[in-house]
Write a protein that holds these residues in place. Sequence first.
Motif, PDB file in Angstrom:
ATOM      1  N   PHE A  78       0.844  -1.198   0.000  1.00  0.00           N
ATOM      2  CA  PHE A  78       0.000   0.000   0.000  1.00  0.00           C
ATOM      3  C   PHE A  78       0.880   1.249   0.000  1.00  0.00           C
ATOM      4  O   PHE A  78       2.077   1.199   0.295  1.00  0.00           O
ATOM      5  CB  PHE A  78      -0.932   0.008   1.210  1.00  0.00           C
ATOM      6  CG  PHE A  78      -0.199   0.000   2.534  1.00  0.00           C
ATOM      7  CD1 PHE A  78       0.163   1.188   3.159  1.00  0.00           C
ATOM      8  CD2 PHE A  78       0.139  -1.203   3.144  1.00  0.00           C
ATOM      9  CE1 PHE A  78       0.844   1.181   4.358  1.00  0.00           C
ATOM     10  CE2 PHE A  78       0.825  -1.223   4.348  1.00  0.00           C
ATOM     11  CZ  PHE A  78       1.177  -0.035   4.962  1.00  0.00           C
ATOM     12  N   GLY A  79       0.236   2.390  -0.307  1.00  0.00           N
ATOM     13  CA  GLY A  79       0.912   3.673  -0.262  1.00  0.00           C
ATOM     14  C   GLY A  79       0.554   4.415   1.012  1.00  0.00           C
ATOM     15  O   GLY A  79      -0.468   4.153   1.658  1.00  0.00           O
ATOM     16  N   PHE A  80       1.388   5.369   1.379  1.00  0.00           N
ATOM     17  CA  PHE A  80       1.178   6.091   2.637  1.00  0.00           C
ATOM     18  C   PHE A  80      -0.138   6.878   2.635  1.00  0.00           C
ATOM     19  O   PHE A  80      -0.806   6.987   3.661  1.00  0.00           O
ATOM     20  CB  PHE A  80       2.368   7.020   2.914  1.00  0.00           C
ATOM     21  CG  PHE A  80       2.511   8.166   1.963  1.00  0.00           C
ATOM     22  CD1 PHE A  80       1.929   9.408   2.250  1.00  0.00           C
ATOM     23  CD2 PHE A  80       3.220   8.045   0.778  1.00  0.00           C
ATOM     24  CE1 PHE A  80       2.059  10.470   1.377  1.00  0.00           C
ATOM     25  CE2 PHE A  80       3.356   9.103  -0.096  1.00  0.00           C
ATOM     26  CZ  PHE A  80       2.774  10.322   0.201  1.00  0.00           C
ATOM     27  N   ALA A  81      -0.521   7.409   1.475  1.00  0.00           N
ATOM     28  CA  ALA A  81      -1.763   8.188   1.417  1.00  0.00           C
ATOM     29  C   ALA A  81      -2.966   7.287   1.674  1.00  0.00           C
ATOM     30  O   ALA A  81      -3.943   7.693   2.335  1.00  0.00           O
ATOM     31  CB  ALA A  81      -1.877   8.883   0.073  1.00  0.00           C
ATOM     32  N   GLU A  82      -2.898   6.053   1.180  1.00  0.00           N
ATOM     33  CA  GLU A  82      -3.993   5.102   1.411  1.00  0.00           C
ATOM     34  C   GLU A  82      -4.175   4.852   2.898  1.00  0.00           C
ATOM     35  O   GLU A  82      -5.303   4.856   3.421  1.00  0.00           O
ATOM     36  CB  GLU A  82      -3.694   3.778   0.704  1.00  0.00           C
ATOM     37  CG  GLU A  82      -3.604   3.867  -0.818  1.00  0.00           C
ATOM     38  CD  GLU A  82      -3.126   2.555  -1.405  1.00  0.00           C
ATOM     39  OE1 GLU A  82      -3.709   1.515  -1.038  1.00  0.00           O
ATOM     40  OE2 GLU A  82      -2.168   2.572  -2.205  1.00  0.00           O
ATOM     41  N   LEU A  83      -3.062   4.618   3.619  1.00  0.00           N
ATOM     42  CA  LEU A  83      -3.169   4.344   5.051  1.00  0.00           C
ATOM     43  C   LEU A  83      -3.637   5.580   5.800  1.00  0.00           C
ATOM     44  O   LEU A  83      -4.406   5.475   6.772  1.00  0.00           O
ATOM     45  CB  LEU A  83      -1.816   3.869   5.603  1.00  0.00           C
ATOM     46  CG  LEU A  83      -1.841   3.477   7.082  1.00  0.00           C
ATOM     47  CD1 LEU A  83      -2.838   2.350   7.345  1.00  0.00           C
ATOM     48  CD2 LEU A  83      -0.458   3.067   7.571  1.00  0.00           C
ATOM     49  N   ALA A  84      -3.212   6.769   5.344  1.00  0.00           N
ATOM     50  CA  ALA A  84      -3.667   7.996   6.005  1.00  0.00           C
ATOM     51  C   ALA A  84      -5.186   8.111   5.936  1.00  0.00           C
ATOM     52  O   ALA A  84      -5.843   8.493   6.909  1.00  0.00           O
ATOM     53  CB  ALA A  84      -2.998   9.211   5.364  1.00  0.00           C
ATOM     54  N   ARG A  85      -5.756   7.754   4.778  1.00  0.00           N
ATOM     55  CA  ARG A  85      -7.213   7.820   4.639  1.00  0.00           C
ATOM     56  C   ARG A  85      -7.907   6.751   5.481  1.00  0.00           C
ATOM     57  O   ARG A  85      -9.015   6.960   5.970  1.00  0.00           O
ATOM     58  CB  ARG A  85      -7.583   7.696   3.161  1.00  0.00           C
ATOM     59  CG  ARG A  85      -7.241   8.970   2.348  1.00  0.00           C
ATOM     60  CD  ARG A  85      -7.826   8.930   0.948  1.00  0.00           C
ATOM     61  NE  ARG A  85      -7.097   8.007   0.076  1.00  0.00           N
ATOM     62  CZ  ARG A  85      -6.051   8.352  -0.639  1.00  0.00           C
ATOM     63  NH1 ARG A  85      -5.593   9.609  -0.604  1.00  0.00           N
ATOM     64  NH2 ARG A  85      -5.438   7.474  -1.420  1.00  0.00           N
ATOM     65  N   GLU A  86      -7.241   5.612   5.687  1.00  0.00           N
ATOM     66  CA  GLU A  86      -7.812   4.575   6.549  1.00  0.00           C
ATOM     67  C   GLU A  86      -7.724   4.982   8.014  1.00  0.00           C
ATOM     68  O   GLU A  86      -8.633   4.742   8.808  1.00  0.00           O
ATOM     69  CB  GLU A  86      -7.066   3.251   6.334  1.00  0.00           C
ATOM     70  CG  GLU A  86      -7.339   2.585   5.004  1.00  0.00           C
ATOM     71  CD  GLU A  86      -8.744   2.007   4.927  1.00  0.00           C
ATOM     72  OE1 GLU A  86      -9.336   1.733   5.990  1.00  0.00           O
ATOM     73  OE2 GLU A  86      -9.254   1.867   3.806  1.00  0.00           O
ATOM     74  N   TYR A  87      -6.598   5.582   8.391  1.00  0.00           N
ATOM     75  CA  TYR A  87      -6.336   5.880   9.802  1.00  0.00           C
ATOM     76  C   TYR A  87      -7.066   7.148  10.265  1.00  0.00           C
ATOM     77  O   TYR A  87      -7.680   7.168  11.335  1.00  0.00           O
ATOM     78  CB  TYR A  87      -4.826   6.048  10.024  1.00  0.00           C
ATOM     79  CG  TYR A  87      -4.436   6.206  11.477  1.00  0.00           C
ATOM     80  CD1 TYR A  87      -4.193   5.087  12.269  1.00  0.00           C
ATOM     81  CD2 TYR A  87      -4.322   7.467  12.055  1.00  0.00           C
ATOM     82  CE1 TYR A  87      -3.842   5.231  13.602  1.00  0.00           C
ATOM     83  CE2 TYR A  87      -3.972   7.623  13.381  1.00  0.00           C
ATOM     84  CZ  TYR A  87      -3.735   6.504  14.158  1.00  0.00           C
ATOM     85  OH  TYR A  87      -3.396   6.648  15.482  1.00  0.00           O
TER      86      TYR A  87
END
Length: 688
Positions: A78-87
Amino acid sequence: MFLLFEEAGKFMAGRVLSEADTSAQVELDSGKRVKVKTANFLLKFEKPEPAQLLAAAQTISQSIELELAWEFSPEEEFGFAELAREYFSDKATLEQQAGTLVRLFESPHYFRRAGKGRFRKAPADIIALALAAIEKKKQIALQTEQWVKDLSAGECPQAIREQLYKILFKPDKNAPEYKAVVEASRATHLGPLELLIKAGAIDSPYQFHWRRFLLENFPKGTGFPKLEAPAIKDELPLSTARAFSIDDSATTEIDDALSVQGLGSGTVVVGIHIAAPGLAIQPGSPIDLVGRNRLSTVYMPGYKVTMLPDDVVQAYTLQEGRDCPALSLYVTLDEATLEIQSSETKLERVHIGANLRHDQLDAIVTLEWLENPDFNHQIDPQPLLNKRKKLSFLHRLAQDLKAKREVVRGKPENFNRPDYNFKLVGNDGAEPQGSEQVQISVRERGAPLDLIVSEAMILANSTWGNWMAELGVPGIYRSQASMLPGVKVRMGTRALPHAGLGVKSYAWSSSPLRRYTDLVNQWQIIACARHGKTAALVAPFKPKDADLFSIISSFDSAYFAYNDYQRAIERFWTLKFIQQNQVTEITATVFKENMVRADDLPLVLPVMGASGLPRGARVLIKLGDIDEVTLDIHGTVVERLDAVTETANAPDDEAGDEDEDAGAGPIAIAVDMSETDASPAVTDQTAP
């Protein structure tokens, strides 16, 4: 337009000046312009300013709970932006995205990097191990911090005391004990050794020197594996000669003995008999490997570390009252002129009639006793009965051999310094503790018994060296190209002249129980004795044998280390003698600028007030404080004792001044205070 990008593992942000298909020109806040590849782009943004974004990202990153972020992250890459949107939320801000990037990047134990800005979650078991390692590092860091405090307060933690010698001389520079010493030294502005002394880490100065020596030369201890001395299987003929040895009382490895036959007949045969372990011990055998590992016996006042186990030594030593296997050199001489007529080497058994002892007989076997038949002591000791004529002849021969060598070497041998004997009262050969009462006595070089033995051994070693060379059998030689200053004795496999001794060649062969080189040469000489002109074909070591060069290299290194320790520990006992006898002043002789040699003790020391005094000037010295760890002592010139108008010249001494202050002065330790600690700080972001 601004750009957040990664460069050499760091996050940077700046203003985009121009952009092409594969790169962009970016101006940083510092004004520096850099070219950034498209693959390194992470975020493009209009606002905030780059510095503000980076600062906000750092703050937000610390608010992210790693365990929770790990739970939210997908199983696949995954990319960091994806995890930011999840978190955070599906509308994660630019700052939150950048903060997530920073947190992921600095947490490799939770998230593995899969590319620029891309990650993959680590397995749970790997995280558990990583967290355990991080916790362990935290505890080590706390312990190290406490050790630094203890050392700085003058207390030595037990863990550092136990690792003292490794820390100082063979450190693991990543070990917490080592790091604690370095940090405490920096904190207190004390040298590591001074710091440890003040902290009480060194219980005994003697043990400091001894254990340092063991660490560097006998890291596994001085004990021997269980070994059995092999029997000599050769059927050796019994010699008609009756031999006697001459050694100090402490000598248990009796390597050599002498015999004299034919006195009064006009032709005398002198036998030089060497213990023959080489007849039983074979190259590559377990006992040989022990000898090759140690290479020499280590001598020191009151104690020694033998090259071979004592029961092995006793199997081959030339013990009085026994018929001992020996490698014998018989030299036939004209009794009147002492001209050598022939020599012969034999493998045989020789009866040893007596083991004479220097220290017990030097006062009796004097020049007058040897040269004046009418001179008699009140009573001669039992061991000397029937040996006076033999010793007198051997002494006359020794003087003649010495004089002939001096003609070759071009000048007389002048040994003006005495030899010193050390005795530790009540020691009886046990390992010293450093507190024993020490006695120091003088034995002049060139005493008759000493001269007899030394000249006989030079004769044997040079004769056998020449013989091996004639037969094409390689050996281990000691040579000296000339007696010019700075030309040292060297070891090699070629039979070259030894200028200092005045002989054509010189191969150590007379101490096979004490020196490994002598055992190697004995094997070669045995081959010569058995096979004559074909010896080179069957000798254990062949010409240009790499093993010989390896032995020489190892022996040189070990022998230097052993001698260096012997000098240092003799200096320790000399300083002990000064303390025990409350010596405050000594007479001494200047041998170089601001350095003197004591007249009556084996001691050299730096002094104040000797500047300008000529070499050889005699002075009265007031002694200063003694440091038993560094072996330092200083002095001050109180008075010049010889007439100022005299031309003071130091006596010509063969030993020279090369190693005068060996064992004294600053100790070379392996703690490097100039090193910077390159290891990262221990935090929960550190990878295991």
